[in-house]
Design a protein around this motif. Structure first.
Motif, PDB file in Angstrom:
ATOM      1  N   ASP A 109     -54.342  87.322  42.257  1.00  7.73           N
ATOM      2  CA  ASP A 109     -55.688  87.744  42.627  1.00  7.73           C
ATOM      3  C   ASP A 109     -55.584  88.704  43.803  1.00  7.73           C
ATOM      4  O   ASP A 109     -54.981  88.382  44.828  1.00  7.73           O
ATOM      5  CB  ASP A 109     -56.527  86.525  43.008  1.00  7.73           C
ATOM      6  N   ILE A 110     -56.133  89.896  43.647  1.00 15.51           N
ATOM      7  CA  ILE A 110     -56.142  90.876  44.732  1.00 15.51           C
ATOM      8  C   ILE A 110     -57.564  90.885  45.305  1.00 15.51           C
ATOM      9  O   ILE A 110     -58.428  91.637  44.863  1.00 15.51           O
ATOM     10  CB  ILE A 110     -55.745  92.284  44.227  1.00 15.51           C
ATOM     11  N   ASP A 111     -57.802  90.019  46.275  1.00 13.31           N
ATOM     12  CA  ASP A 111     -59.132  89.932  46.868  1.00 13.31           C
ATOM     13  C   ASP A 111     -59.272  90.904  48.043  1.00 13.31           C
ATOM     14  O   ASP A 111     -58.321  91.603  48.401  1.00 13.31           O
ATOM     15  CB  ASP A 111     -59.441  88.498  47.291  1.00 13.31           C
ATOM     16  N   GLU A 112     -60.449  90.948  48.625  1.00 16.30           N
ATOM     17  CA  GLU A 112     -60.719  91.896  49.715  1.00 16.30           C
ATOM     18  C   GLU A 112     -59.815  91.661  50.919  1.00 16.30           C
ATOM     19  O   GLU A 112     -59.343  92.606  51.539  1.00 16.30           O
ATOM     20  CB  GLU A 112     -62.184  91.809  50.138  1.00 16.30           C
ATOM     21  N   LYS A 113     -59.564  90.392  51.258  1.00 18.89           N
ATOM     22  CA  LYS A 113     -58.722  90.098  52.413  1.00 18.89           C
ATOM     23  C   LYS A 113     -57.295  90.598  52.170  1.00 18.89           C
ATOM     24  O   LYS A 113     -56.703  91.230  53.038  1.00 18.89           O
ATOM     25  CB  LYS A 113     -58.696  88.600  52.709  1.00 18.89           C
ATOM     26  N   TYR A 114     -56.751  90.339  50.987  1.00 18.90           N
ATOM     27  CA  TYR A 114     -55.392  90.791  50.670  1.00 18.90           C
ATOM     28  C   TYR A 114     -55.325  92.314  50.730  1.00 18.90           C
ATOM     29  O   TYR A 114     -54.413  92.883  51.321  1.00 18.90           O
ATOM     30  CB  TYR A 114     -54.979  90.292  49.284  1.00 18.90           C
ATOM     31  N   PHE A 115     -56.303  92.987  50.128  1.00 18.51           N
ATOM     32  CA  PHE A 115     -56.326  94.445  50.123  1.00 18.51           C
ATOM     33  C   PHE A 115     -56.430  94.995  51.547  1.00 18.51           C
ATOM     34  O   PHE A 115     -55.725  95.936  51.915  1.00 18.51           O
ATOM     35  CB  PHE A 115     -57.479  94.961  49.265  1.00 18.51           C
ATOM     36  N   ALA A 116     -57.287  94.388  52.369  1.00 19.01           N
ATOM     37  CA  ALA A 116     -57.434  94.823  53.761  1.00 19.01           C
ATOM     38  C   ALA A 116     -56.120  94.649  54.523  1.00 19.01           C
ATOM     39  O   ALA A 116     -55.744  95.507  55.335  1.00 19.01           O
ATOM     40  CB  ALA A 116     -58.561  94.051  54.446  1.00 19.01           C
ATOM     41  N   ASP A 117     -55.401  93.560  54.268  1.00 19.34           N
ATOM     42  CA  ASP A 117     -54.101  93.341  54.915  1.00 19.34           C
ATOM     43  C   ASP A 117     -53.095  94.409  54.492  1.00 19.34           C
ATOM     44  O   ASP A 117     -52.320  94.904  55.310  1.00 19.34           O
ATOM     45  CB  ASP A 117     -53.548  91.953  54.577  1.00 19.34           C
ATOM     46  N   VAL A 118     -53.099  94.775  53.211  1.00 17.34           N
ATOM     47  CA  VAL A 118     -52.189  95.808  52.711  1.00 17.34           C
ATOM     48  C   VAL A 118     -52.484  97.135  53.405  1.00 17.34           C
ATOM     49  O   VAL A 118     -51.579  97.831  53.862  1.00 17.34           O
ATOM     50  CB  VAL A 118     -52.301  95.952  51.176  1.00 17.34           C
ATOM     51  N   VAL A 119     -53.757  97.490  53.509  1.00 13.35           N
ATOM     52  CA  VAL A 119     -54.148  98.745  54.154  1.00 13.35           C
ATOM     53  C   VAL A 119     -53.742  98.733  55.629  1.00 13.35           C
ATOM     54  O   VAL A 119     -53.170  99.697  56.138  1.00 13.35           O
ATOM     55  CB  VAL A 119     -55.661  98.991  54.002  1.00 13.35           C
ATOM     56  N   ARG A 120     -53.979  97.617  56.319  1.00 17.47           N
ATOM     57  CA  ARG A 120     -53.623  97.504  57.741  1.00 17.47           C
ATOM     58  C   ARG A 120     -52.107  97.663  57.920  1.00 17.47           C
ATOM     59  O   ARG A 120     -51.650  98.403  58.790  1.00 17.47           O
ATOM     60  CB  ARG A 120     -54.091  96.161  58.305  1.00 17.47           C
ATOM     61  N   ASN A 121     -51.329  96.993  57.083  1.00 16.54           N
ATOM     62  CA  ASN A 121     -49.873  97.088  57.185  1.00 16.54           C
ATOM     63  C   ASN A 121     -49.383  98.502  56.881  1.00 16.54           C
ATOM     64  O   ASN A 121     -48.460  98.997  57.526  1.00 16.54           O
ATOM     65  CB  ASN A 121     -49.202  96.083  56.257  1.00 16.54           C
TER      66      ASN A 121
END
Length: 70
Positions: free
Chosen positions: A30-42
């Motif tokens: 599951d690619i949820d908003e929190k996971y996606f936001a973490d990917v962008v931040r990293n």
């Protein structure tokens, strides 16, 4: 953003993720908003670090500086 194996969990994912695995074999990640936001931040932090390192090396090495008469 690259997602391992089209989001389908396999043994390679489990081996690499270890305790951080987010599911079991043959389940979809599951690619949820929190996971996606973490990917962008990293990605932003990595990009900043990559951009900063050459600047630091140039600033620390006086042979890289141009003399005023150039």
């Amino acid at each position: 953003m690259l997602i391992h194996n089209g989001r389908l969990i396999n043994q390679l994912y489990l081996d690499k993720a270890g305790r951080k695995a987010r599911g079991k074999i043959n389940e979809e990640l599951d690619i949820d908003e929190k996971y996606f936001a973490d990917v962008v931040r990293n990605a932003k932090m990595s990009s900043s670090a990559i951009q900063e390192r050459p600047r630091r090396n140039i600033d620390e090495d006086p042979t890289h500086r141009l003399s005023p008469d150039r």
